[in-house]
Design a protein around this motif. Structure first.
Motif, mmCIF file in Angstrom:
data_model
loop_
_atom_site.group_PDB
_atom_site.id
_atom_site.type_symbol
_atom_site.label_atom_id
_atom_site.label_comp_id
_atom_site.label_asym_id
_atom_site.label_seq_id
_atom_site.Cartn_x
_atom_site.Cartn_y
_atom_site.Cartn_z
ATOM 1 N N ALA A 138 -3.021 -7.275 -6.940
ATOM 2 C CA ALA A 138 -3.897 -6.156 -6.600
ATOM 3 C C ALA A 138 -3.596 -5.564 -5.228
ATOM 4 N N GLY A 139 -2.477 -5.951 -4.620
ATOM 5 C CA GLY A 139 -2.118 -5.410 -3.318
ATOM 6 C C GLY A 139 -1.802 -3.923 -3.396
ATOM 7 N N GLU A 140 -2.436 -3.119 -2.566
ATOM 8 C CA GLU A 140 -2.176 -1.689 -2.523
ATOM 9 C C GLU A 140 -1.190 -1.378 -1.400
ATOM 10 N N THR A 141 -0.607 -0.191 -1.463
ATOM 11 C CA THR A 141 0.492 0.162 -0.569
ATOM 12 C C THR A 141 0.111 0.040 0.903
ATOM 13 N N GLU A 142 -1.045 0.564 1.280
ATOM 14 C CA GLU A 142 -1.444 0.522 2.686
ATOM 15 C C GLU A 142 -1.695 -0.914 3.142
ATOM 16 N N MET A 143 -2.355 -1.703 2.309
ATOM 17 C CA MET A 143 -2.613 -3.093 2.685
ATOM 18 C C MET A 143 -1.309 -3.854 2.857
ATOM 19 N N LEU A 144 -0.369 -3.645 1.952
ATOM 20 C CA LEU A 144 0.910 -4.348 2.037
ATOM 21 C C LEU A 144 1.708 -3.888 3.247
ATOM 22 N N THR A 145 1.597 -2.604 3.571
ATOM 23 C CA THR A 145 2.263 -2.108 4.783
ATOM 24 C C THR A 145 1.690 -2.799 6.014
ATOM 25 N N ARG A 146 0.386 -2.928 6.072
ATOM 26 C CA ARG A 146 -0.236 -3.610 7.211
ATOM 27 C C ARG A 146 0.169 -5.078 7.268
ATOM 28 N N LEU A 147 0.338 -5.692 6.101
ATOM 29 C CA LEU A 147 0.792 -7.078 6.065
ATOM 30 C C LEU A 147 2.186 -7.201 6.662
ATOM 31 N N LEU A 161 12.556 -5.957 0.447
ATOM 32 C CA LEU A 161 12.377 -5.135 -0.743
ATOM 33 C C LEU A 161 10.894 -4.821 -0.873
ATOM 34 N N PHE A 162 10.543 -3.563 -0.732
ATOM 35 C CA PHE A 162 9.134 -3.142 -0.812
ATOM 36 C C PHE A 162 8.911 -2.534 -2.182
ATOM 37 N N SER A 163 8.099 -3.201 -2.999
ATOM 38 C CA SER A 163 7.942 -2.805 -4.396
ATOM 39 C C SER A 163 6.554 -2.244 -4.638
ATOM 40 N N GLU A 164 6.377 -0.990 -4.270
ATOM 41 C CA GLU A 164 5.094 -0.307 -4.454
ATOM 42 C C GLU A 164 5.305 1.191 -4.596
ATOM 43 N N TRP A 165 4.478 1.804 -5.436
ATOM 44 C CA TRP A 165 4.423 3.255 -5.574
ATOM 45 C C TRP A 165 3.456 3.821 -4.526
ATOM 46 N N PRO A 166 3.515 5.133 -4.277
ATOM 47 C CA PRO A 166 2.451 5.762 -3.495
ATOM 48 C C PRO A 166 1.114 5.571 -4.205
ATOM 49 N N ILE A 195 13.444 0.230 -1.421
ATOM 50 C CA ILE A 195 12.262 0.413 -2.258
ATOM 51 C C ILE A 195 12.612 0.058 -3.698
ATOM 52 N N VAL A 196 11.818 -0.823 -4.297
ATOM 53 C CA VAL A 196 11.969 -1.190 -5.711
ATOM 54 C C VAL A 196 10.704 -0.745 -6.426
ATOM 55 N N LEU A 197 10.804 0.313 -7.211
ATOM 56 C CA LEU A 197 9.626 0.833 -7.912
ATOM 57 C C LEU A 197 9.367 0.004 -9.164
ATOM 58 N N PRO A 198 8.162 -0.565 -9.312
ATOM 59 C CA PRO A 198 7.864 -1.393 -10.484
ATOM 60 C C PRO A 198 8.022 -0.602 -11.780
ATOM 61 N N PRO A 199 8.415 -1.268 -12.862
ATOM 62 C CA PRO A 199 8.558 -0.573 -14.146
ATOM 63 C C PRO A 199 7.206 -0.122 -14.678
#
Length: 322
Positions: A138-147, A161-166, A195-199
């Protein structure tokens, strides 16, 4: 034992989480330092058992009082975390050698599969390079960026490798994504960022609707940062199963590769038609190729992802050919 839960890996699934409120307190712990509603995995979990739907589903399937009756197709998997609060074995800093850090949501985490079946673990096995699984359900892009900003230097990775969409449902998401990428690069320098965009599953109608054109926009937004769209190798796999197709306002359950329409019904932009849900419940053999729940890859899907990422990193010249 973790109860009957669902963790989102897409726009639709993230909305489901907000609506159903079913993030398990047994797996995640509130982490307000990373923003409102942020949560990380609990540390030192040993064989925490999780039960999740084993078919595409809507929020009411997992929030209703009779959910155990209406969702009979389930799967169980075990989760172990290290003392840092991530899935997988302990790791030290500085790194003993070349290291890849995989940051993402539940797809990176490996929702629905064992620790060693996630794509970061399989990437490690394919390349013989240490790969940290830093996926957060359930990690969202902003939270993961802060992590990454808070912890990234401690990981001592050579590649992140950052695997998240906007976050498509939020206003100004493209501007925010561009800013997040810059923050990530600054936080991990001199490590390389990709960037690795999830399928995207065909049973995620909302994400399917916004996916068209989004890949090119992502590439334009992130500039020189390499981008891999995992939907491409997933779609290239010629495997039998069923997919969701929308035609003339009707959602259709279609068998591939024959094209036979098994059933159809009226759904919504972010919901699957009840006729299709009923078909999955009536026939346990129905399954989408490489996905098990309308958002998360199977063991085989994780293997496809790992092999595609390994080939891509070799083509970039970032890891050696083996």
């Amino acid at each position: 034992v973790v109860g009957f839960v669902i963790i989102g890996g897409s726009v639709r699934a993230a909305l489901d989480l907000q609506e159903a409120g079913l993030i398990s307190a047994d797996l995640l712990v509130d982490t307000p330092a990373l923003g409102p509603g942020a949560a990380l995995l609990r540390r030192n979990m040993k064989n925490a058992r999780v039960v999740a739907p084993d078919r595409p589903h809507n929020p009411q399937d997992i929030s209703a009082g009779n959910r155990l009756d209406r969702t009979t197709r389930t799967r169980a998997f075990l989760v172990n975390t290290n003392s840092q609060g991530f899935r997988g074995p302990e790791f030290t800093s500085p790194a003993p050698g070349f290291r890849i850090a995989a940051v993402g949501d539940s797809v990176t985490f490996g929702w629905g599969v064992s620790d060693n079946q996630s794509w970061p673990a399989q990437l490690n096995a394919i390349t013989n390079i240490e790969v940290l699984n830093l996926g957060i359900p359930a990690g969202e892009t902003e939270m993961l960026t802060r992590l990454v900003v808070a912890e990234g230097k401690k990981w001592d990775a050579d590649i992140v490798l950052f695997s998240e969409w906007p976050e498509f449902m939020r206003a100004g998401h493209w501007k925010a994504y561009a800013e997040q990428i810059v923050r990530l690069q600054e936080a991990i320098a001199p490590a390389k960022l990709a960037i690795v965009l999830p399928p995207v599953s065909s049973f995620d109608p909302l994400r399917m609707a916004v996916e068209h054109g989004a890949i090119d926009r992502v590439k334009k937004t992130v500039g020189d940062v390499p981008v891999l769209d995992l939907s491409v190798p997933f779609k290239a796999q010629a495997q039998a199963g069923v997919i969701l197709r929308t035609q003339e306002g009707q959602q259709q359950l279609v068998r591939v590769p024959t094209g036979e329409v098994l059933t159809q019904g009226s759904g919504a932009p972010d919901r699957i038609a009840p006729e299709i849900i009923s078909a999955f419940e009536a026939d346990p053999s129905l399954a989408e190729p490489l996905f098990f729940d309308g958002g998360h890859p199977t063991v085989e899907g994780n293997r496809v992802a790992a092999e595609a990422i390994a080939s891509w990193l070799r083509a970039l010249g970032w890891i050696p050919h083996s």
